[in-house]
Scaffold this motif. Structure first.
Motif, mmCIF file in Angstrom:
data_model
loop_
_atom_site.group_PDB
_atom_site.id
_atom_site.type_symbol
_atom_site.label_atom_id
_atom_site.label_comp_id
_atom_site.label_asym_id
_atom_site.label_seq_id
_atom_site.Cartn_x
_atom_site.Cartn_y
_atom_site.Cartn_z
ATOM 1 N N GLU A 145 43.682 22.291 62.876
ATOM 2 C CA GLU A 145 44.319 23.425 62.961
ATOM 3 C C GLU A 145 43.387 24.536 63.193
ATOM 4 N N LEU A 146 43.974 25.543 63.856
ATOM 5 C CA LEU A 146 43.148 26.800 63.907
ATOM 6 C C LEU A 146 43.756 27.795 63.496
ATOM 7 N N LEU A 147 43.457 28.691 62.369
ATOM 8 C CA LEU A 147 44.130 29.398 61.594
ATOM 9 C C LEU A 147 43.678 30.966 62.174
ATOM 10 N N LEU A 148 44.588 31.823 62.662
ATOM 11 C CA LEU A 148 44.246 33.016 63.315
ATOM 12 C C LEU A 148 44.393 33.991 62.156
ATOM 13 N N ALA A 149 43.323 34.342 61.371
ATOM 14 C CA ALA A 149 43.401 35.062 60.209
ATOM 15 C C ALA A 149 42.977 36.550 60.490
ATOM 16 N N THR A 150 43.596 37.242 61.506
ATOM 17 C CA THR A 150 43.169 38.623 61.672
ATOM 18 C C THR A 150 44.137 39.507 60.961
ATOM 19 N N GLY A 151 43.768 40.605 61.058
ATOM 20 C CA GLY A 151 44.441 41.874 60.312
ATOM 21 C C GLY A 151 45.664 42.186 61.062
ATOM 22 N N GLY A 152 46.252 43.319 60.534
ATOM 23 C CA GLY A 152 47.641 43.821 60.812
ATOM 24 C C GLY A 152 47.745 44.978 61.990
ATOM 25 N N SER A 153 46.573 44.987 62.533
ATOM 26 C CA SER A 153 46.554 45.931 63.674
ATOM 27 C C SER A 153 46.920 45.596 64.699
ATOM 28 N N ALA A 178 50.700 34.462 56.719
ATOM 29 C CA ALA A 178 52.088 34.886 56.725
ATOM 30 C C ALA A 178 52.281 36.455 56.655
ATOM 31 N N ARG A 179 53.267 37.013 56.997
ATOM 32 C CA ARG A 179 53.453 38.649 57.183
ATOM 33 C C ARG A 179 54.654 38.846 56.222
ATOM 34 N N GLY A 180 54.790 39.872 55.577
ATOM 35 C CA GLY A 180 55.741 40.369 54.775
ATOM 36 C C GLY A 180 55.306 41.358 53.762
ATOM 37 N N LEU A 181 56.058 41.347 52.695
ATOM 38 C CA LEU A 181 55.836 42.202 51.596
ATOM 39 C C LEU A 181 54.732 41.866 50.813
ATOM 40 N N PRO A 182 53.893 42.864 50.419
ATOM 41 C CA PRO A 182 52.532 42.620 49.646
ATOM 42 C C PRO A 182 53.037 42.525 48.259
ATOM 43 N N VAL A 183 52.334 42.000 47.249
ATOM 44 C CA VAL A 183 52.616 41.720 45.823
ATOM 45 C C VAL A 183 52.884 42.988 45.455
ATOM 46 N N GLY A 184 54.003 43.190 44.404
ATOM 47 C CA GLY A 184 53.906 44.533 43.737
ATOM 48 C C GLY A 184 54.509 45.763 44.296
ATOM 49 N N VAL A 185 55.078 45.608 45.238
ATOM 50 C CA VAL A 185 55.311 46.697 46.016
ATOM 51 C C VAL A 185 56.975 46.812 46.153
ATOM 52 N N ASP A 186 57.413 48.147 45.882
ATOM 53 C CA ASP A 186 58.815 48.566 45.813
ATOM 54 C C ASP A 186 59.491 48.446 47.218
ATOM 55 N N ILE A 187 60.410 47.749 47.267
ATOM 56 C CA ILE A 187 61.009 47.880 49.007
ATOM 57 C C ILE A 187 61.055 49.383 49.366
ATOM 58 N N GLU A 188 61.783 49.827 48.822
ATOM 59 C CA GLU A 188 61.708 51.524 49.166
ATOM 60 C C GLU A 188 60.549 52.234 49.701
ATOM 61 N N TYR A 189 59.428 51.670 49.071
ATOM 62 C CA TYR A 189 58.030 52.306 49.451
ATOM 63 C C TYR A 189 57.435 51.593 50.369
ATOM 64 N N VAL A 190 58.147 50.600 51.046
ATOM 65 C CA VAL A 190 57.312 49.668 52.178
ATOM 66 C C VAL A 190 57.464 50.511 53.433
ATOM 67 N N ASP A 191 56.308 50.580 54.299
ATOM 68 C CA ASP A 191 56.479 50.893 55.679
ATOM 69 C C ASP A 191 57.386 50.121 56.387
ATOM 70 N N LEU A 192 58.061 50.984 57.542
ATOM 71 C CA LEU A 192 58.949 49.954 58.265
ATOM 72 C C LEU A 192 58.662 48.805 58.850
ATOM 73 N N GLY A 193 57.223 48.885 59.542
ATOM 74 C CA GLY A 193 56.806 47.771 60.027
ATOM 75 C C GLY A 193 56.730 46.802 59.227
ATOM 76 N N THR A 194 56.246 46.524 57.866
ATOM 77 C CA THR A 194 56.069 45.521 57.074
ATOM 78 C C THR A 194 57.462 45.026 56.772
ATOM 79 N N ALA A 198 58.852 41.378 57.028
ATOM 80 C CA ALA A 198 59.552 40.680 56.036
ATOM 81 C C ALA A 198 61.083 40.176 56.172
ATOM 82 N N LEU A 199 61.660 40.932 57.006
ATOM 83 C CA LEU A 199 62.967 40.552 57.197
ATOM 84 C C LEU A 199 63.034 39.505 58.483
ATOM 85 N N GLU A 200 62.334 39.658 59.430
ATOM 86 C CA GLU A 200 61.936 38.697 60.645
ATOM 87 C C GLU A 200 61.625 37.247 59.905
#
Lengths: 205, 205
Positions: A145-153, A178-194, A198-200
Motif C-alpha cells: 500500500e502507498l498512502l498519499l497523506a498530503t494536505g488539502g491544498s 479520507a476527506r469530509g467533515l472535521p470533528v466537532g464542526v457544525d455543518i452550517e459553518y463548514v466551508d463549501l469545499g469541505t 463530505a457529500l461526494e
C-alpha cells in the motif's frame, strides 16, 4: 531624530522578525529578553541551533530529518515495511505518528508540486519515491500500500494525481486520507469545499 | 512508541518554546524552519545573538542598553539635560522617543518594585537615579523636571510613590504621565479603573 536601539539590537530584531510567525513586536520582545537573560541561556540556544544545522541530515530512505542514516523509523524492524505513507513534511509525519494508527514506513516529499511557486517534481523527493518502490520490488519485498497523506491544498491534490498517474497498473494499492467533515464542526459553518467532499464521499452506515 | 524528532531538534524546540511569546507549536515551526533554511542564515542569527550579549552593556548614566558608554542619548548635547524621564524598560523609552514629544534625558529603572515577586528598590536602578540627580546638583546643573513615566500597574504606582517620597522637598518638579481615556475608545467599554481616573483628573476645557 528619535532614539534607536544600538545597531546590534536592531540587527537582531530584524533577523528575528523575518522568522515565520514573528513580527516586529514579538521580535523586539524576544531581543530584549535575550538582552536581559543569562548569557549561558543564549549560548545554549546558539549551540542548539548550530547542532541542528551540523548534525541533522536527511534520511537517505524516507528523507525525513535524522541524525542517523537510515533514520530510527526506517531501521525499526517492528514497523510494517509493506506500507509507505507519503507526507509533505516532517511535521506532517509527526502528526500522523502521534495518531498512533499507522505502523508502516514514510516518505517525506519536502513539499508539493506548485507551478506558481516554480516547484516541480524534480525539486521534491518524488523520483526517490519511485526508485525506492522499484528497489523494494527488485529486492523481492514489494509494498502492498502507498498512502498519499498530503494536505488539502489544490497543489497537494495535483501532486497526488501526478504520483498516482506515474504509479498506474502497479501491484499495490494507492490510498488517500479520507476527506469530509472535521470533528466537532457544525455543518452550517463548514466551508463549501469541505461540504462538497463530505457529500461526494458519503458512506453507508 | 510514536516516532520523535532527533534529540538535537527536540532540544532546540524545547529551548525555543521557553522563550517569551512562543509555545510548543510555534517553536516546532521555527525549528523546522531553521532546519530547512540556509546554514548562512542560522549562522547570521547566532552571530547576532552573540554580538548582542557580548557588545551591549548598560549605559552608566541612564542604564539603557547601549554599545557605547555613555549612550548616544546621554551624550546628545542637543537634548534638554534639565529633564529626566524615568521609565521601566528600554522598550518604554523607545515608545516615548517614537512619540517625538520628549526631548530630555532618560533613566531606565529595569522594572518596578514588586514585593510579591521579591523585587526591591535595590534590584532596580533607583539609587543610581538619586545619585545621578544629586551629582547633577553638585555640578551646578540641577534638573528642572523628573517625569515618572511608568506603566499603569499597581506595582508601578507604588514605585512612583516610593521615588516621589524619597525626592520630597527638592527644587525640581516631579510629574507623572496623564491618566484617562485612551484614544478611540467608547466610554461604555472602558474599564472602571480608567473611567475613575478620567473623572478624577478631568480638566477645564
Amino acid at each position: 531624530m528619535a532614539a534607536k536601539h544600538p545597531p546590534q539590537i536592531t540587527d537582531l530584531i530584524e533577523r528575528l522578525s523575518k522568522l515565520p510567525g514573528l513580527g516586529t513586536k514579538s521580535a523586539t520582545r524576544l531581543a530584549l529578553y535575550f538582552l536581559s537573560c543569562d548569557v549561558s541561556e543564549v549560548r545554549a540556544l546558539t549551540n542548539a541551533l548550530t547542532a541542528v544545522k551540523e548534525e541533522i541530515k536527511f534520511c537517505s530512505k524516507c528523507h525525513n530529518y535524522t541524525d542517523a542514516d537510515p533514520c530510527p523509523l526506517c531501521s525499526d524492524q517492528s514497523r510494517d515495511s509493506g506500507q509507505i505513507c507519503v507526507v509533505e513534511s516532517p511535521a506532517d509525519l509527526l502528526a500522523i505518528e502521534a495518531s498512533g494508527l499507522y505502523k508502516g514506513l514514510y516518505h517525506v516529499l519536502g513539499g508539493v508540486i506548485s507551478p506558481l511557486s516554480g516547484i516541480g517534481p524534480e525539486d521534491l523527493h518524488i523520483e526517490q519515491l519511485f526508485e525506492r518502490i522499484d528497489g523494494l520490488s527488485a529486492k523481492g519485498e514489494p509494498i502492498r500500500e502507498l498512502l498519499l497523506a498530503t494536505g488539502g491544498s489544490s497543489d497537494a491534490e495535483s501532486t497526488c494525481v501526478y504520483i498516482s498517474e506515474r504509479l498506474k497498473n502497479r501491484e499495490f494499492t494507492v490510498t488517500r486520507l479520507a476527506r469530509g467533515l472535521p470533528v466537532g464542526v457544525d455543518i452550517e459553518y463548514v466551508d463549501l469545499g469541505t461540504l462538497k467532499q463530505a457529500l461526494e464521499y458519503r458512506r453507508k452506515t
